[in-house]
Design a protein around this motif. Structure first.
Motif, PDB file in Angstrom:
ATOM      1  N   TYR A 210       1.043 103.710  48.138  1.00  0.00           N
ATOM      2  CA  TYR A 210       1.381 103.498  46.745  1.00  0.00           C
ATOM      3  C   TYR A 210       1.979 102.124  46.527  1.00  0.00           C
ATOM      4  N   ASP A 211       1.911 101.651  45.312  1.00  0.00           N
ATOM      5  CA  ASP A 211       2.405 100.325  44.979  1.00  0.00           C
ATOM      6  C   ASP A 211       3.745 100.366  44.275  1.00  0.00           C
ATOM      7  N   GLU A 212       4.394 101.523  44.188  1.00  0.00           N
ATOM      8  CA  GLU A 212       5.701 101.568  43.566  1.00  0.00           C
ATOM      9  C   GLU A 212       6.617 102.467  44.374  1.00  0.00           C
ATOM     10  N   GLY A 213       7.918 102.356  44.113  1.00  0.00           N
ATOM     11  CA  GLY A 213       8.856 103.219  44.798  1.00  0.00           C
ATOM     12  C   GLY A 213       9.723 102.453  45.771  1.00  0.00           C
ATOM     13  N   THR A 214      10.247 103.162  46.752  1.00  0.00           N
ATOM     14  CA  THR A 214      11.138 102.582  47.746  1.00  0.00           C
ATOM     15  C   THR A 214      10.556 102.755  49.132  1.00  0.00           C
ATOM     16  N   THR A 215      10.876 101.842  50.016  1.00  0.00           N
ATOM     17  CA  THR A 215      10.412 101.950  51.398  1.00  0.00           C
ATOM     18  C   THR A 215      11.452 102.620  52.282  1.00  0.00           C
ATOM     19  N   LYS A 216      12.578 103.060  51.688  1.00  0.00           N
ATOM     20  CA  LYS A 216      13.657 103.663  52.462  1.00  0.00           C
ATOM     21  C   LYS A 216      13.852 105.130  52.125  1.00  0.00           C
ATOM     22  N   VAL A 217      14.270 105.901  53.119  1.00  0.00           N
ATOM     23  CA  VAL A 217      14.618 107.302  52.892  1.00  0.00           C
ATOM     24  C   VAL A 217      15.994 107.576  53.490  1.00  0.00           C
ATOM     25  N   PHE A 218      16.707 108.481  52.852  1.00  0.00           N
ATOM     26  CA  PHE A 218      17.970 108.972  53.376  1.00  0.00           C
ATOM     27  C   PHE A 218      17.686 110.227  54.189  1.00  0.00           C
ATOM     28  N   VAL A 219      18.271 110.316  55.383  1.00  0.00           N
ATOM     29  CA  VAL A 219      18.068 111.478  56.247  1.00  0.00           C
ATOM     30  C   VAL A 219      19.422 112.106  56.547  1.00  0.00           C
ATOM     31  N   GLY A 220      19.583 113.363  56.194  1.00  0.00           N
ATOM     32  CA  GLY A 220      20.838 114.064  56.415  1.00  0.00           C
ATOM     33  C   GLY A 220      20.681 115.293  57.285  1.00  0.00           C
ATOM     34  N   ASN A 221      21.789 115.968  57.534  1.00  0.00           N
ATOM     35  CA  ASN A 221      21.854 117.174  58.360  1.00  0.00           C
ATOM     36  C   ASN A 221      21.384 116.916  59.788  1.00  0.00           C
ATOM     37  N   LEU A 222      21.647 115.704  60.284  1.00  0.00           N
ATOM     38  CA  LEU A 222      21.268 115.356  61.653  1.00  0.00           C
ATOM     39  C   LEU A 222      22.316 115.858  62.644  1.00  0.00           C
ATOM     40  N   PRO A 223      21.885 116.273  63.813  1.00  0.00           N
ATOM     41  CA  PRO A 223      22.865 116.570  64.867  1.00  0.00           C
ATOM     42  C   PRO A 223      23.645 115.289  65.197  1.00  0.00           C
ATOM     43  N   TYR A 224      24.915 115.420  65.512  1.00  0.00           N
ATOM     44  CA  TYR A 224      25.734 114.244  65.809  1.00  0.00           C
ATOM     45  C   TYR A 224      25.252 113.515  67.055  1.00  0.00           C
ATOM     46  N   THR A 225      24.490 114.207  67.883  1.00  0.00           N
ATOM     47  CA  THR A 225      24.029 113.611  69.138  1.00  0.00           C
ATOM     48  C   THR A 225      22.731 112.823  68.997  1.00  0.00           C
ATOM     49  N   VAL A 226      22.066 112.892  67.835  1.00  0.00           N
ATOM     50  CA  VAL A 226      20.802 112.176  67.649  1.00  0.00           C
ATOM     51  C   VAL A 226      21.053 110.666  67.630  1.00  0.00           C
ATOM     52  N   THR A 227      20.260 109.921  68.368  1.00  0.00           N
ATOM     53  CA  THR A 227      20.365 108.460  68.401  1.00  0.00           C
ATOM     54  C   THR A 227      19.396 107.842  67.395  1.00  0.00           C
ATOM     55  N   TRP A 228      19.595 106.558  67.094  1.00  0.00           N
ATOM     56  CA  TRP A 228      18.697 105.887  66.161  1.00  0.00           C
ATOM     57  C   TRP A 228      17.280 105.860  66.725  1.00  0.00           C
ATOM     58  N   GLN A 229      17.145 105.740  68.040  1.00  0.00           N
ATOM     59  CA  GLN A 229      15.816 105.692  68.651  1.00  0.00           C
ATOM     60  C   GLN A 229      15.103 107.035  68.494  1.00  0.00           C
ATOM     61  N   GLU A 230      15.822 108.116  68.666  1.00  0.00           N
ATOM     62  CA  GLU A 230      15.218 109.447  68.516  1.00  0.00           C
ATOM     63  C   GLU A 230      14.804 109.698  67.081  1.00  0.00           C
ATOM     64  N   LEU A 231      15.623 109.240  66.134  1.00  0.00           N
ATOM     65  CA  LEU A 231      15.265 109.387  64.720  1.00  0.00           C
ATOM     66  C   LEU A 231      14.040 108.543  64.392  1.00  0.00           C
ATOM     67  N   LYS A 232      13.997 107.338  64.942  1.00  0.00           N
ATOM     68  CA  LYS A 232      12.838 106.472  64.724  1.00  0.00           C
ATOM     69  C   LYS A 232      11.564 107.099  65.280  1.00  0.00           C
TER      70      LYS A 232
END
Length: 304
Positions: A210-232
């Motif tokens: 699509y040509d409109e909107g945002t390229t970012k998303v908010f992600v919640g309810n993650l386990p505290y142990t999740v790393t940025w690499q695992e989320l990626k």
């Protein structure tokens, strides 16, 4: 007063009453929940016209349809009763997408994610034909012809597509547990640089950027142990990830995770797909919450 029966149509499919926008689809129900219990639970947000269950051989399939008196009440059900407890299970509440009055399904396609990179369209077809007639199966590829780790399967009927969602999620395919969701981008105009190119031989493309909107998303309810690499790694199933930031106590990079963060993609379409397909998917035993993320002129984030 409202009514209902389990699988009143004889084929295990619920009867559908009222406009499609007044109905919700409810899943993850305990097997022993009755239509009356479902109705009683749902009427906390409005007037229930009808409640019905999907069945097979007289046994509940753990999902059903509920029809409300108004569109507003159906929307309230999605907002307020999704993730509520019924019989000891967290139920899933979504808008219904099958309009019986039109005599056809609005969506007979499903999205299948977390695919092993070597899975082919034929592998998908062979797996999905266990729940119904498969008209097409495609693995989505990038511009170099490499799998993006997800695909689209089209069934002959919406009931078969829904059966795939209900029964195939969690099954193993070439060593990986897949997840299955309804394909929600059917019928929208194609972008000139379509990113969902199928791997089967008939040249048909699925999905859209699509040509409109945002390229970012908010992600919640993650386990505290999740790393940025695992989320990626989890998010790259729906598109190329540019940046991942996990929120921490006091903004300290080495601080304790707050269980949420922001993921930035290269395209608007990828961010939209993340909201549509990654919301309510599992990561380390928890269901992720995924929503669009915007920043105002001062750089403060807003999620919707």
């Amino acid at each position: 007063q409202g009514s209902g029966h389990a699988g009143t149509s004889g084929s295990g499919m619920p009867q559908m009453y009222g406009p499609v926008e007044n109905r919700v689809y409810v899943s993850n129900l305990p097997w022993d929940v009755t239509w009356q219990q479902l109705k009683d639970h749902m009427k906390s947000v409005g007037g229930v016209i009808y409640a019905d269950l999907f069945t097979e051989g007289g046994r509940s399939k753990g999902c059903g349809l509920v029809s409300f008196k108004s569109r507003e009440e159906a929307k309230r059900a999605v907002i307020e009763l999704h993730d509520s407890d019924l019989g000891g299970r967290k139920i899933i509440v979504r808008e219904d997408r099958v309009d019986q009055l039109e005599g056809q399904a609005k969506d007979c396609r499903v999205y299948i994610g977390n695919l092993s990179w070597d899975v082919t369209w034929k592998d998908l077809k062979d797996l999905c034909r266990t729940v119904g007639e498969v008209k097409r199966a495609d693995v989505v590829e990038d511009s170099q012809g490499n799998s993006r780790g997800y695909g689209i399967v089209e069934f002959a009927t919406a009931a078969e597509a829904q059966a795939a969602v209900e029964t195939l999620t969690g099954q193993e395919l070439r060593g990986r547990s897949i997840f299955v969701r309804e394909d929600r981008e059917v019928g929208r105009p194609l972008h000139s640089q379509d990113a969902w190119r199928g791997s089967s031989s008939n040249g048909y493309d699925y999905g859209y950027d699509y040509d409109e909107g945002t390229t970012k998303v908010f992600v919640g309810n993650l386990p505290y142990t999740v790393t940025w690499q695992e989320l990626k790694d989890s998010m790259r199933q729906v598109g190329e990830v540019v940046h991942v930031e996990l929120f921490t106590d006091h903004g300290d990079p080495k601080g304790r995770s707050k269980g949420c963060g922001v993921v930035e993609f290269t395209t608007y379409g990828a961010a939209r797909r993340a909201v549509q397909y990654m919301h309510d998917t599992m990561i380390q035993g928890r269901l992720m919450y995924v929503r669009e993320y915007y920043e105002d002129m001062n750089g403060r984030g807003r999620r919707f």
